[in-house]
Write an enzyme that holds these catalytic residues in place. Structure first.
Site, PDB file in Angstrom:
ATOM      1  N   SER A 147     -90.473 -34.738   5.670  1.00  0.00           N
ATOM      2  CA  SER A 147     -90.342 -33.347   5.342  1.00  0.00           C
ATOM      3  C   SER A 147     -91.543 -32.805   5.220  1.00  0.00           C
ATOM      4  O   SER A 147     -92.763 -33.551   5.038  1.00  0.00           O
ATOM      5  CB  SER A 147     -89.757 -33.520   3.898  1.00  0.00           C
ATOM      6  OG  SER A 147     -89.836 -32.430   3.133  1.00  0.00           O
ATOM      7  N   TYR A 190     -89.873 -35.527  -4.661  1.00  0.00           N
ATOM      8  CA  TYR A 190     -89.199 -35.930  -3.435  1.00  0.00           C
ATOM      9  C   TYR A 190     -90.063 -35.787  -2.394  1.00  0.00           C
ATOM     10  O   TYR A 190     -90.061 -36.784  -1.530  1.00  0.00           O
ATOM     11  CB  TYR A 190     -88.427 -34.437  -3.089  1.00  0.00           C
ATOM     12  CG  TYR A 190     -87.795 -34.371  -1.705  1.00  0.00           C
ATOM     13  CD1 TYR A 190     -86.720 -35.120  -1.177  1.00  0.00           C
ATOM     14  CD2 TYR A 190     -88.327 -33.467  -0.967  1.00  0.00           C
ATOM     15  CE1 TYR A 190     -86.527 -35.028   0.052  1.00  0.00           C
ATOM     16  CE2 TYR A 190     -87.858 -33.254   0.202  1.00  0.00           C
ATOM     17  CZ  TYR A 190     -86.994 -34.073   0.802  1.00  0.00           C
ATOM     18  OH  TYR A 190     -86.660 -33.905   2.171  1.00  0.00           O
TER      19      TYR A 190
END
Length: 333
Positions: free
Chosen positions: A132, A157
């Site tokens: 990501s 995250y």
């Protein structure tokens, strides 16, 4: 290209990116095995809708598997014997990770370790996994390059995705199997995730509700259309790093549109496509948010001869066509 008939395991295949990737691989002639844990982070009927619309027409059955269970992973690999693994299963969401870190430990760390261990044992030709843009944290050193420091993520995250990259590198180095991480930048399009801003904004606008806009709309995001993401995934999967002595066959690529857009400008584009003027409720910047995402995609372009380029208005137009039809037949809470 991935050889016709090659067994390819796609995890997270009922998810947004996973369902499109599995469908594309099947159209290319791969023997796709698909799995998902069908969790309820967002309405499960959307996941089942993707399976019916995108996977079932190609004869793909999406098996319910919990990847955080090592025994289930072992049995899955033993059945499929994949030549390629495209690992897209993960617990998504920056803000959700602040209140529910345990979900990310299980889905993003434990499950990923199980996938790596299965790859060590079953030796696929290539493991491709989702990373990501969140690994770049609050960096303002734009555009973001794969060589930039990524050891200061500002969300849990993002930290789990950075951990995935480090774990994959170590396994690749120790056991010599090729692995590639793809740092996705703000993916959008039909069948997307309802927790993403583009989806929730459009839905609220069509229903006459105000949309929450953080940090006065000054945040910038590198919006990347789903078809471009899929093209990058299948090209990268077919071209693993070369295995050589004393060099880990592991690498990472940015997959973004290389054109960051200010959130207020994004809303203006969405208004034009949807045909509705947005009512905006301005809110402070949220913990875990970053001011900017901006992908340098030159490394990807050099490796596979492709980089995302779909314009925001074109991509939003396709999304809007799908959303209107979806909202007629479904209510997403």
């Amino acid at each position: 290209m991935i050889p016709a008939g090659a067994p390819v395991l796609v995890t997270g295949a009922a998810g947004f990116i996973g369902s499109f990737v599995a469908s594309r691989l099947a159209r290319m002639g791969a023997a796709v095995a698909a799995c998902d844990n069908f969790n309820d982070y967002y309405p499960v009927h959307l996941k089942h809708g993707r399976v019916q619309a995108l996977l079932a027409p190609h004869g793909i059955r999406c098996e319910a598997v919990e990847l955080a269970d090592a025994l289930q992973v072992d049995r899955l690999f033993d059945r499929v014997r994949p030549a390629y693994v495209v690992h897209l299963a993960a617990q998504a969401g920056v803000r959700y990770s602040i209140e529910h870190p345990a979900a990310y430990v299980q889905s993003n760390l434990v499950a990923f370790a199980n996938i790596l261990e299965a790859c060590r044992r079953f030796r696929p030709r290539h493991l491709v996994y989702a990373s990501s843009s969140s690994v770049y944290g609050a960096s303002e050193n734009a555009p973001f390059r794969e060589s930039d420091r990524t050891d200061e993520p500002v969300s849990f995250y993002g930290a789990t995705k950075k951990a995935n990259e480090v774990l994959a590198h170590s396994y690749s180095h120790l056991f010599g199997f090729p692995a590639t991480g793809l740092r996705f930048f703000t993916v959008y399009g039909p069948w997307g995730r309802p927790d993403m801003a583009y989806f929730s904004f459009a839905q609220k606008m069509l229903e006459g509700e105000a949309i929450p806009v953080f940090a006065q709309g000054a945040l910038e995001r590198d919006f990347t259309y789903i078809d471009d993401i899929v093209e990058a995934v299948v090209r990268v999967a077919a071209k693993p790093a070369v295995v050589a002595a004393n060099v880990a066959p592991h690498t990472v690529f940015n997959v973004g549109n290389h054109q960051p857009v200010r959130v207020l400008d994004f809303i203006a584009a969405l208004e034009e496509v949807v045909g509705v003027k947005a009512r905006i409720a301005f809110l402070p910047m949220q913990p875990g948010d970053v001011p900017l995402t901006y992908a340098d995609t030159s490394k990807l372009q050099e490796w596979v001869g492709f980089a995302p380029a779909t314009s925001l208005r074109e991509g939003l137009g396709r999304f809007r066509e799908w959303l209107v039809t979806w909202m007629v037949h479904n209510k997403i809470d």
